[in-house]
Design a protein around this motif. Structure first.
Motif, mmCIF file in Angstrom:
data_model
loop_
_atom_site.group_PDB
_atom_site.id
_atom_site.type_symbol
_atom_site.label_atom_id
_atom_site.label_comp_id
_atom_site.label_asym_id
_atom_site.label_seq_id
_atom_site.Cartn_x
_atom_site.Cartn_y
_atom_site.Cartn_z
ATOM 1 N N GLN A 25 103.475 102.834 11.915
ATOM 2 C CA GLN A 25 102.881 103.818 12.677
ATOM 3 C C GLN A 25 102.680 105.133 12.238
ATOM 4 O OE1 GLN A 25 105.785 103.322 15.926
ATOM 5 N NE2 GLN A 25 104.490 101.436 16.736
ATOM 6 N N LYS A 28 99.454 105.412 10.239
ATOM 7 C CA LYS A 28 98.494 105.305 10.838
ATOM 8 C C LYS A 28 98.184 106.724 11.906
ATOM 9 C CE LYS A 28 96.978 101.480 12.766
ATOM 10 N NZ LYS A 28 96.870 100.227 13.379
ATOM 11 N N THR A 29 98.465 106.451 13.252
ATOM 12 C CA THR A 29 98.332 107.587 14.231
ATOM 13 C C THR A 29 99.358 108.635 13.908
ATOM 14 O OG1 THR A 29 97.984 105.763 15.931
ATOM 15 C CG2 THR A 29 98.644 108.194 16.698
ATOM 16 N N GLN A 66 102.887 107.205 19.732
ATOM 17 C CA GLN A 66 102.804 105.648 19.215
ATOM 18 C C GLN A 66 104.018 104.771 20.524
ATOM 19 O OE1 GLN A 66 100.513 104.036 17.282
ATOM 20 N NE2 GLN A 66 100.996 102.598 18.953
#
Length: 142
Positions: A25, A28-29, A66
């Protein structure tokens, strides 16, 4: 981000543990949000200390985003979200909310927002908009 996407695809075959989910996570984000927060400091000519503080803020709200997203997928209904929910569980997707449960995820989410707000304390009222953005990330309903 490509590395995070690779880890995400691998997670469909090999279930990551908590550290693996956090890493995935964050790449990514989390990477997008972290850099967006740090980039503003860079463009403003901020000190290295301030750049790192704002990057840490971005990391905290990236993980919070997230967690909130995973919680919404787990607990919200499709009408509230305006899109299908329960997709992560149906796909067997590795998320922290699925691993530890919704109550744990909510507790962590609140802790991350507290951390994000604390990182902004040195900036006083100038950081009110960023604090509001962090709170929104945690309390959004869709």
């Amino acid at each position: 981000m490509v590395g995070g996407q690779t880890l995400d695809l691998e997670a469909e075959r090999k279930r990551p543990d908590e550290a693996g989910i956090i890493r995935l996570q964050a790449m990514k984000t989390g990477a997008l949000i972290r850099f967006a927060c740090e980039a503003g400091a860079i463009i403003a000519g901020a000190s290295a200390v301030d750049r790192e503080r704002l990057a840490e803020f971005g990391s905290a709200i990236g993980l919070a985003f997230q967690l909130a997203d995973d919680l919404l997928d787990l607990t919200a209904d499709a009408k509230q979200m305006g899109k299908a929910t329960k997709k992560d569980a149906a796909a067997g997707k590795a998320t922290l909310a699925a691993l530890h449960g919704a109550d744990w995820a909510r507790e962590q989410l609140h802790g991350l927002i507290d951390q994000a707000h604390a990182l902004l304390e040195p900036y006083g009222e100038q950081a009110d908009l960023l604090k509001a953005a962090a709170t929104f990330v945690a309390t959004r309903s869709s």
